[in-house]
Design a protein around this motif. Structure first.
Motif, PDB file in Angstrom:
ATOM      1  N   CYS A 101      15.157   3.761  -4.202  1.00  0.00           N
ATOM      2  CA  CYS A 101      15.034   2.562  -5.034  1.00  0.00           C
ATOM      3  C   CYS A 101      15.535   1.327  -4.290  1.00  0.00           C
ATOM      4  O   CYS A 101      14.913   0.254  -4.367  1.00  0.00           O
ATOM      5  N   GLY A 102      16.631   1.458  -3.569  1.00  0.00           N
ATOM      6  CA  GLY A 102      17.152   0.334  -2.788  1.00  0.00           C
ATOM      7  C   GLY A 102      16.191  -0.108  -1.710  1.00  0.00           C
ATOM      8  O   GLY A 102      15.962  -1.314  -1.510  1.00  0.00           O
ATOM      9  N   ILE A 103      15.614   0.853  -1.010  1.00  0.00           N
ATOM     10  CA  ILE A 103      14.640   0.545   0.051  1.00  0.00           C
ATOM     11  C   ILE A 103      13.436  -0.183  -0.524  1.00  0.00           C
ATOM     12  O   ILE A 103      12.996  -1.206   0.008  1.00  0.00           O
ATOM     13  N   LEU A 104      12.894   0.333  -1.615  1.00  0.00           N
ATOM     14  CA  LEU A 104      11.688  -0.258  -2.198  1.00  0.00           C
ATOM     15  C   LEU A 104      11.967  -1.628  -2.804  1.00  0.00           C
ATOM     16  O   LEU A 104      11.153  -2.547  -2.682  1.00  0.00           O
ATOM     17  N   TYR A 105      13.120  -1.799  -3.424  1.00  0.00           N
ATOM     18  CA  TYR A 105      13.496  -3.095  -3.981  1.00  0.00           C
ATOM     19  C   TYR A 105      13.667  -4.112  -2.851  1.00  0.00           C
ATOM     20  O   TYR A 105      13.180  -5.251  -2.943  1.00  0.00           O
ATOM     21  N   SER A 106      14.327  -3.696  -1.783  1.00  0.00           N
ATOM     22  CA  SER A 106      14.533  -4.589  -0.640  1.00  0.00           C
ATOM     23  C   SER A 106      13.218  -4.981   0.029  1.00  0.00           C
ATOM     24  O   SER A 106      13.118  -6.047   0.631  1.00  0.00           O
ATOM     25  N   GLU A 129      -2.597   0.338  -4.182  1.00  0.00           N
ATOM     26  CA  GLU A 129      -1.678  -0.804  -4.204  1.00  0.00           C
ATOM     27  C   GLU A 129      -0.543  -0.541  -5.196  1.00  0.00           C
ATOM     28  O   GLU A 129      -0.788  -0.219  -6.353  1.00  0.00           O
ATOM     29  N   ILE A 130       0.696  -0.685  -4.722  1.00  0.00           N
ATOM     30  CA  ILE A 130       1.894  -0.484  -5.541  1.00  0.00           C
ATOM     31  C   ILE A 130       2.644  -1.810  -5.595  1.00  0.00           C
ATOM     32  O   ILE A 130       2.937  -2.409  -4.558  1.00  0.00           O
ATOM     33  N   SER A 131       2.975  -2.275  -6.812  1.00  0.00           N
ATOM     34  CA  SER A 131       3.752  -3.511  -6.919  1.00  0.00           C
ATOM     35  C   SER A 131       5.002  -3.334  -7.773  1.00  0.00           C
ATOM     36  O   SER A 131       5.937  -4.123  -7.676  1.00  0.00           O
ATOM     37  N   LYS A 132       5.019  -2.282  -8.611  1.00  0.00           N
ATOM     38  CA  LYS A 132       6.175  -2.040  -9.466  1.00  0.00           C
ATOM     39  C   LYS A 132       6.601  -0.584  -9.384  1.00  0.00           C
ATOM     40  O   LYS A 132       5.792   0.300  -9.112  1.00  0.00           O
ATOM     41  N   VAL A 133       7.892  -0.365  -9.649  1.00  0.00           N
ATOM     42  CA  VAL A 133       8.472   0.966  -9.527  1.00  0.00           C
ATOM     43  C   VAL A 133       9.288   1.298 -10.772  1.00  0.00           C
ATOM     44  O   VAL A 133      10.058   0.471 -11.257  1.00  0.00           O
ATOM     45  N   ALA A 134       9.115   2.525 -11.252  1.00  0.00           N
ATOM     46  CA  ALA A 134       9.961   3.077 -12.310  1.00  0.00           C
ATOM     47  C   ALA A 134      10.693   4.268 -11.704  1.00  0.00           C
ATOM     48  O   ALA A 134      10.118   5.007 -10.904  1.00  0.00           O
ATOM     49  N   ALA A 135      11.939   4.462 -12.072  1.00  0.00           N
ATOM     50  CA  ALA A 135      12.719   5.592 -11.565  1.00  0.00           C
ATOM     51  C   ALA A 135      13.398   6.287 -12.732  1.00  0.00           C
ATOM     52  O   ALA A 135      14.178   5.662 -13.453  1.00  0.00           O
ATOM     53  N   LYS A 152       0.839  -1.208   0.000  1.00  0.00           N
ATOM     54  CA  LYS A 152       0.000   0.000   0.000  1.00  0.00           C
ATOM     55  C   LYS A 152       0.878   1.264   0.000  1.00  0.00           C
ATOM     56  O   LYS A 152       1.996   1.254   0.508  1.00  0.00           O
ATOM     57  N   LEU A 153       0.332   2.330  -0.572  1.00  0.00           N
ATOM     58  CA  LEU A 153       1.058   3.601  -0.615  1.00  0.00           C
ATOM     59  C   LEU A 153       1.473   4.046   0.771  1.00  0.00           C
ATOM     60  O   LEU A 153       2.589   4.531   0.958  1.00  0.00           O
ATOM     61  N   LYS A 154       0.620   3.873   1.769  1.00  0.00           N
ATOM     62  CA  LYS A 154       0.984   4.304   3.126  1.00  0.00           C
ATOM     63  C   LYS A 154       2.222   3.570   3.628  1.00  0.00           C
ATOM     64  O   LYS A 154       3.066   4.145   4.314  1.00  0.00           O
ATOM     65  N   GLU A 155       2.390   2.303   3.243  1.00  0.00           N
ATOM     66  CA  GLU A 155       3.571   1.529   3.634  1.00  0.00           C
ATOM     67  C   GLU A 155       4.813   2.028   2.897  1.00  0.00           C
ATOM     68  O   GLU A 155       5.894   2.115   3.489  1.00  0.00           O
ATOM     69  N   VAL A 156       4.652   2.349   1.625  1.00  0.00           N
ATOM     70  CA  VAL A 156       5.759   2.910   0.843  1.00  0.00           C
ATOM     71  C   VAL A 156       6.244   4.200   1.496  1.00  0.00           C
ATOM     72  O   VAL A 156       7.447   4.403   1.697  1.00  0.00           O
ATOM     73  N   LEU A 157       5.312   5.071   1.840  1.00  0.00           N
ATOM     74  CA  LEU A 157       5.678   6.357   2.442  1.00  0.00           C
ATOM     75  C   LEU A 157       6.362   6.178   3.799  1.00  0.00           C
ATOM     76  O   LEU A 157       7.287   6.926   4.126  1.00  0.00           O
TER      77      LEU A 157
END
Length: 118
Positions: free
Chosen positions: A103-108, A25-31, A2-7
């Motif tokens: 990006c490292g945090i979200l990938y991990s 709901e977020i499952s993929k990331v582009a940077a 969830k976005l709240k968890e990402v934040l």
């Protein structure tokens, strides 16, 4: 995730809209800071991590169906960018962390990268 968890993970906050849905709901990331890459490589429903704090980042996200833009490096967000996000239906967020760290945090945390399948 969830976005709240990402934040929470990236110590981010929502800039606009004030009543943003934190259950997205977020499952993929582009940077990217290049909006041409975002147009070519993104997937609808992904999160865009960028250092670009201009209205173009929100407009581009809206065009490709990206619901959330996370601006890194604690950039000042212009009122025009907030307006563009609201008009495009995009949730605009900001974090003090840099792009590499985010990006490292979200990938991990298990979020997957967006790849060009074409």
């Amino acid at each position: 995730m969830k976005l709240k968890e990402v934040l929470e993970l990236v110590e981010g906050r929502v800039v606009a809209p004030e009543n943003a849905d934190l259950e997205i709901e977020i499952s993929k990331v582009a940077a990217s800071d290049l909006m041409s890459d975002v147009l070519a490589l993104s997937e609808p429903g992904s999160l865009l991590v960028t250092g670009l704090a201009t209205p173009q980042c929100a407009r581009t996200a809206g065009v490709v169906g990206i619901p959330v833009v996370l601006i890194v490096r604690n950039r000042d967000i212009m009122p025009e960018t907030i307006k563009a996000a609201e008009l495009s239906g995009v949730v605009l967020c900001v974090t003090k962390k840099g792009m590499y760290e985010v990006c490292g945090i979200l990938y991990s945390a298990g979020l997957q990268p967006v790849y060009n399948q074409g």
